[in-house]
Design an enzyme around this catalytic site. Structure first.
Site, PDB file in Angstrom:
ATOM      1  N   GLU A 171       0.721  -0.980  -0.161  1.00  0.00           N
ATOM      2  CA  GLU A 171      -0.019   0.095   0.109  1.00  0.00           C
ATOM      3  C   GLU A 171       0.801   1.319   0.063  1.00  0.00           C
ATOM      4  OE1 GLU A 171      -1.489   3.368   1.190  1.00  0.00           O
ATOM      5  OE2 GLU A 171      -1.679   2.308   3.147  1.00  0.00           O
TER       6      GLU A 171
ATOM      7  N   CYS B 192      -2.379   8.341   4.696  1.00  0.00           N
ATOM      8  CA  CYS B 192      -2.198   7.738   3.072  1.00  0.00           C
ATOM      9  C   CYS B 192      -3.644   8.334   2.752  1.00  0.00           C
ATOM     10  CB  CYS B 192      -2.086   6.420   3.069  1.00  0.00           C
ATOM     11  SG  CYS B 192      -0.758   5.574   3.923  1.00  0.00           S
TER      12      CYS B 192
END
Length: 538
Positions: free
Chosen positions: A288, A322
């Site tokens: 990720e 994020c």
């Protein structure tokens, strides 16, 4: 054997007069008044290399929390050896025995270690009580408990068995070891990345971010306290390149569980490609990476809801998520009202030491981040294509503090609309209200990332248009909510394109990457003649 059914851990409020408020403050004071030494943990043994660095508070960077030892290539080789040795026994453990270790770790985190872990993350990452609670405590525990549930579902998924035979699926751990690389921004990710593979019988080399060794070490100690056998998870913080070079060159590398920058993940993938012929198996790559997360506002949207979502989604934890809202698309019909409301909210925000519970924001993580974010703000101030509407004042004399920034981009491809900043910066682009569909298509093509996004509208047709047009623009899509705050078991997290492999942390999909299935067929009465009925004469 039936594992306990997981339930998301309730988030404590820390409101005045609550017992958790007082107990957390005591833990903050206790940890602030000490300095510890952090060794490596290899094969269950503490290792001190003498090559050290310090862990500090971002909001008081002169305050040292710990001195920690760095791993180098020799320690990495020792850790790999320990992991491979531990794998022989750990992979053979019954599932319920492995489960018990991680469920005990979750219970320790929820009870006797809760304040300690919360305070460690607040001090080491400059998180407010709420941001630390939802991360270091609730999400960490949810990952452990829900992963047990997901793993149980995987093991129970078995093929059909017609009469006369028994078909089974053996979900084996990968051959070799897994390399877990964890980021600074979420303690819960530092919990999940090494433990998810370990739950399935793998053993792990864990390299955490250098800026958060303190809070991550606290978690590593909880795993030991829970009864995790030596060598199953080896804690080896240190400089990234020598550690990665040693790991990626090893023929027994079985997989990488990564959260971090797109550039680093791509470089690791490239290196693995170069070494592919030397590995025993094809390594599993789960990553990720970056995000340039958006919110699109329709003319029918509730501006109060949008303003609240922008402030919380863009500036909580200093925008260092994020999933943090970074680019905002607003119709010209709503822009004046929404702009003023957001600016008023930003000017009222308190920031400072997170031990002061009245603060909404702390400091950015370190000097490097401070300089990077500052450069973006300075460039916007001098650019004819952008205007800094509010915020951006900064001071690094005590901590790395940057006031929340709102930028108005006059061009949809201005750099703060396309590049990941990872700080308290939100850029708005104002589109003509009649160009709704064209703006949806613009969003889909503006950024290489596809992590999170949101639409705000009360017009149901507009919501459906956004959901359809932006289907591939975000792995986590929100309707009338901020694009942050994914909850384990509710919104599995991950994105595609330049945002990663989208293996959805907090779901069964992620755990499937850490097993190598073997199909077993047992025939109860074997055939005794090679000839088939069709071969008989008429």
């Amino acid at each position: 054997m039936k594992v306990p059914r997981p339930v998301n851990l309730p988030v404590r409020s820390f409101a005045p007069g609550t017992p958790e408020r007082d107990s957390l403050r005591k833990s903050l004071a206790r940890q602030s008044n000490r300095q510890i030494e952090i060794p490596l943990i290899i094969g269950g043994k503490q290792v001190r290399t003498g090559n050290t660095s310090t862990a500090v508070m971002p909001h008081r960077h002169a305050h040292v929390l710990a001195t920690w030892h760095k791993a180098g290539p020799p320690e990495v080789q020792d850790a790999i050896k320990a992991a491979l040795e531990a794998r022989r026994e750990w992979a053979s453990w019954k599932f319920e025995d492995r489960v018990a270790v991680f469920l005990r770790a979750a219970e320790l985190m929820a009870t006797v270690r809760r304040d300690e872990l919360n305070a460690a993350t607040m001090l080491n990452q400059s998180k407010t009580p709420h941001q630390s609670e939802i991360d270091a405590v609730c999400e960490s525990i949810d990952f452990l408990r829900f992963n047990v549930h997901f793993a149980d579902r995987i093991y129970r998924d078995q093929p059909i068995s017609p009469a006369g035979m028994w078909n089974q699926m053996d979900y084996r751990p990968l051959e070799g070891f897994v390399f877990a690389v964890t980021p600074f921004n979420f303690t819960a990710i530092a919990v999940n990345l090494p433990t998810a593979p370990a739950l399935l019988g793998n053993t792990v080399i864990w390299k955490c971010a250098s800026s958060t060794v303190y809070s991550n070490y606290c978690m590593a100690r909880v795993f030991e306290e829970a009864g995790l056998p030596p060598g199953v998870i080896n804690f080896v913080p240190g400089d990234a390149k020598p550690i990665s070079d040693a790991v990626l060159a090893h023929p027994q590398l079985a997989g990488i569980h990564f959260t971090g920058s797109t550039e680093v993940f791509r470089s690791m993938w490239l290196k693995i490609g170069e070494n592919i012929a030397s590995y025993r198996n094809y390594p599993r790559l789960v990553g990720e990476t970056g995000g340039k997360d958006f919110a699109i506002v329709h003319a029918s949207a509730d501006t109060e809801a949008v303003s609240t979502a922008v402030v919380r989604g863009g500036y909580e934890f200093q925008g260092q998520k994020c999933s943090a809202l970074s680019r905002l698309y607003v119709p010209d019909s709503l822009w004046p009202k929404l702009r003023d409301r957001i600016a008023d909210s930003l000017q009222s925000i308190r920031m400072g030491d997170v031990a002061d519970f009245s603060n909404f924001m702390g400091a950015v993580i370190d000097a490097k981040a401070y300089a990077k974010i500052s450069a973006y703000v300075d460039a916007a101030r001098s650019s004819p294509d952008a205007a800094v509407l509010c915020g951006g004042d900064r001071d690094d004399s005590i901590g790395y503090f940057i006031r929340p920034v709102l930028i108005h981009a006059k061009k949809p491809d201005y750099r703060t609309m396309t590049e990941e900043i990872f700080g308290p910066v939100v850029t708005a682009y104002v589109y003509p209200v009649k160009e709704w569909q064209a703006t949806l298509e613009l969003i889909d093509n503006t950024s290489p990332y596809a992590l999170t996004g949101a639409v705000f509208a009360t017009d149901r047709r507009a919501i459906d248009q956004a959901r359809t047009t932006l289907r591939f623009a975000a792995g986590n899509f929100y309707i009338n909510d901020k694009p942050t705050g994914a909850v384990v078991g509710q919104q599995p997290f991950g994105g595609a394109r330049a945002s990663g492999t989208n293996d959805k942390a907090g779901s069964m999909m992620n755990l499937l990457r850490w097993v190598s299935a073997r199909a077993i067929k047992e025939t109860f009465v074997s055939p005794s003649d090679y000839r088939y009925p069709f071969m008989q004469s008429d």
